[in-house]
Design a protein around this motif. Structure first.
Motif, PDB file in Angstrom:
ATOM      1  N   ALA A  98      67.959  55.598   0.877  1.00  0.00           N
ATOM      2  CA  ALA A  98      67.994  57.055   0.878  1.00  0.00           C
ATOM      3  C   ALA A  98      67.306  57.612   2.124  1.00  0.00           C
ATOM      4  O   ALA A  98      66.357  57.028   2.643  1.00  0.00           O
ATOM      5  CB  ALA A  98      67.312  57.600  -0.376  1.00  0.00           C
ATOM      6  N   LYS A  99      67.790  58.747   2.568  1.00  0.00           N
ATOM      7  CA  LYS A  99      67.199  59.423   3.723  1.00  0.00           C
ATOM      8  C   LYS A  99      66.128  60.390   3.219  1.00  0.00           C
ATOM      9  O   LYS A  99      66.376  61.234   2.376  1.00  0.00           O
ATOM     10  CB  LYS A  99      68.282  60.182   4.483  1.00  0.00           C
ATOM     11  CG  LYS A  99      67.845  60.727   5.806  1.00  0.00           C
ATOM     12  CD  LYS A  99      69.007  60.681   6.781  1.00  0.00           C
ATOM     13  CE  LYS A  99      68.618  60.991   8.183  1.00  0.00           C
ATOM     14  NZ  LYS A  99      67.817  59.991   8.829  1.00  0.00           N
ATOM     15  N   ALA A 100      64.914  60.265   3.750  1.00  0.00           N
ATOM     16  CA  ALA A 100      63.805  61.133   3.345  1.00  0.00           C
ATOM     17  C   ALA A 100      63.960  62.518   3.961  1.00  0.00           C
ATOM     18  O   ALA A 100      64.314  62.662   5.131  1.00  0.00           O
ATOM     19  CB  ALA A 100      62.480  60.523   3.766  1.00  0.00           C
ATOM     20  N   ILE A 101      63.689  63.561   3.150  1.00  0.00           N
ATOM     21  CA  ILE A 101      63.829  64.942   3.619  1.00  0.00           C
ATOM     22  C   ILE A 101      62.503  65.688   3.669  1.00  0.00           C
ATOM     23  O   ILE A 101      62.437  66.793   4.213  1.00  0.00           O
ATOM     24  CB  ILE A 101      64.834  65.736   2.760  1.00  0.00           C
ATOM     25  CG1 ILE A 101      64.404  65.770   1.297  1.00  0.00           C
ATOM     26  CG2 ILE A 101      66.239  65.158   2.929  1.00  0.00           C
ATOM     27  CD1 ILE A 101      65.219  66.714   0.423  1.00  0.00           C
ATOM     28  N   GLY A 102      61.457  65.131   3.088  1.00  0.00           N
ATOM     29  CA  GLY A 102      60.159  65.800   3.113  1.00  0.00           C
ATOM     30  C   GLY A 102      59.740  66.282   1.735  1.00  0.00           C
ATOM     31  O   GLY A 102      60.555  66.419   0.834  1.00  0.00           O
ATOM     32  N   ILE A 103      58.467  66.566   1.618  1.00  0.00           N
ATOM     33  CA  ILE A 103      57.876  66.937   0.336  1.00  0.00           C
ATOM     34  C   ILE A 103      57.708  68.449   0.255  1.00  0.00           C
ATOM     35  O   ILE A 103      57.251  69.083   1.208  1.00  0.00           O
ATOM     36  CB  ILE A 103      56.514  66.229   0.168  1.00  0.00           C
ATOM     37  CG1 ILE A 103      56.733  64.703   0.174  1.00  0.00           C
ATOM     38  CG2 ILE A 103      55.803  66.688  -1.094  1.00  0.00           C
ATOM     39  CD1 ILE A 103      55.471  63.889   0.299  1.00  0.00           C
ATOM     40  N   GLY A 104      58.056  69.008  -0.894  1.00  0.00           N
ATOM     41  CA  GLY A 104      57.895  70.445  -1.130  1.00  0.00           C
ATOM     42  C   GLY A 104      59.120  71.240  -0.744  1.00  0.00           C
ATOM     43  O   GLY A 104      60.106  70.713  -0.216  1.00  0.00           O
ATOM     44  N   LEU A 105      59.058  72.530  -1.004  1.00  0.00           N
ATOM     45  CA  LEU A 105      60.206  73.410  -0.790  1.00  0.00           C
ATOM     46  C   LEU A 105      60.556  73.626   0.683  1.00  0.00           C
ATOM     47  O   LEU A 105      61.720  73.559   1.057  1.00  0.00           O
ATOM     48  CB  LEU A 105      59.935  74.768  -1.451  1.00  0.00           C
ATOM     49  CG  LEU A 105      59.885  74.766  -2.973  1.00  0.00           C
ATOM     50  CD1 LEU A 105      59.282  76.063  -3.501  1.00  0.00           C
ATOM     51  CD2 LEU A 105      61.282  74.556  -3.539  1.00  0.00           C
ATOM     52  N   VAL A 106      59.576  73.874   1.514  1.00  0.00           N
ATOM     53  CA  VAL A 106      59.837  74.243   2.904  1.00  0.00           C
ATOM     54  C   VAL A 106      60.265  73.034   3.727  1.00  0.00           C
ATOM     55  O   VAL A 106      61.313  73.062   4.394  1.00  0.00           O
ATOM     56  CB  VAL A 106      58.606  74.922   3.530  1.00  0.00           C
ATOM     57  CG1 VAL A 106      58.832  75.208   5.006  1.00  0.00           C
ATOM     58  CG2 VAL A 106      58.282  76.212   2.784  1.00  0.00           C
ATOM     59  N   GLU A 107      59.472  71.970   3.700  1.00  0.00           N
ATOM     60  CA  GLU A 107      59.779  70.777   4.494  1.00  0.00           C
ATOM     61  C   GLU A 107      61.145  70.206   4.124  1.00  0.00           C
ATOM     62  O   GLU A 107      61.935  69.830   4.992  1.00  0.00           O
ATOM     63  CB  GLU A 107      58.677  69.738   4.258  1.00  0.00           C
ATOM     64  CG  GLU A 107      58.639  68.626   5.263  1.00  0.00           C
ATOM     65  CD  GLU A 107      57.432  67.735   5.054  1.00  0.00           C
ATOM     66  OE1 GLU A 107      57.647  66.531   4.809  1.00  0.00           O
ATOM     67  OE2 GLU A 107      56.292  68.225   5.137  1.00  0.00           O
ATOM     68  N   SER A 108      61.442  70.145   2.824  1.00  0.00           N
ATOM     69  CA  SER A 108      62.723  69.581   2.394  1.00  0.00           C
ATOM     70  C   SER A 108      63.896  70.457   2.824  1.00  0.00           C
ATOM     71  O   SER A 108      64.932  69.946   3.254  1.00  0.00           O
ATOM     72  CB  SER A 108      62.741  69.341   0.882  1.00  0.00           C
ATOM     73  OG  SER A 108      62.598  70.551   0.163  1.00  0.00           O
ATOM     74  N   ALA A 109      63.754  71.769   2.738  1.00  0.00           N
ATOM     75  CA  ALA A 109      64.840  72.670   3.154  1.00  0.00           C
ATOM     76  C   ALA A 109      65.091  72.558   4.656  1.00  0.00           C
ATOM     77  O   ALA A 109      66.242  72.468   5.102  1.00  0.00           O
ATOM     78  CB  ALA A 109      64.517  74.109   2.774  1.00  0.00           C
TER      79      ALA A 109
END
Length: 172
Positions: A14-25
């Motif tokens: 899986a490709k990591a997108i970041g933790i939490g609402l802002v980083e992931s978006a």
């Protein structure tokens, strides 16, 4: 494309997108612009507000961004619901982990079932790019005073169950 939050919730496939609402978006938007995926599968862990089973996997494409402040007479003009497909389970996302049983019950009374920090962002970005998306979340804890300890205790097993699910669905 299979995505995950990252941090201690990484998966080799899986490709990591970041933790939490802002980083992931932010990071998922960059990924969508670069790779133009046709479908997004988000995998991760979740907490249960009132009902459910630890280490059960919940599937949903319906998420909310209801912060605890909503329970304390605050309001927001921001959009707080995203639904790509009606689902049996409603996910709540915020930048915090609920560790208070009374707050969890209040969130349940709003119709919410589980919490995951990134699901709302994932589904919001998917909708903006007109991409089909689904979340598969494995419960590690109830949202109570033992939330963090139970998360730690069940986290590895939850990751193993998610990996097994993805293999059973022939997604990897």
């Amino acid at each position: 494309m299979i995505i995950c939050a990252g941090g201690n919730e990484n998966f080799s496939f899986a490709k990591a997108i970041g933790i939490g609402l802002v980083e992931s978006a932010f990071n998922l938007t960059k990924i969508c612009l670069e790779y133009r995926p046709k479908k997004l599968i988000f995998i991760g862990t979740c907490g249960l507000y009132e009902k459910g089973e630890i280490l059960q996997i919940y599937e949903s494409s319906h998420a909310f961004n209801i912060e605890f402040s909503k329970l304390s007479n605050f309001y927001s003009p921001a959009k707080t619901e995203i639904c790509l497909e009606k689902s049996a389970y409603k996910i709540n996302s915020s930048n915090y982990i609920c560790a208070d049983k009374n707050a969890a019950l209040k969130l349940t009374n709003l119709g919410l079932d589980i919490e995951n920090m990134e699901a709302f962002s994932v589904l919001s970005v998917a909708k903006n790019f007109n991409i089909n998306a689904k979340c598969f979340l494995c419960a590690t804890n109830f949202c109570d005073e033992n939330a963090h300890e139970d998360f730690i205790k069940n986290h590895q097993k939850a990751k193993e169950k998610l990996t097994k699910l993805i293999k059973q669905k022939a997604l990897i």
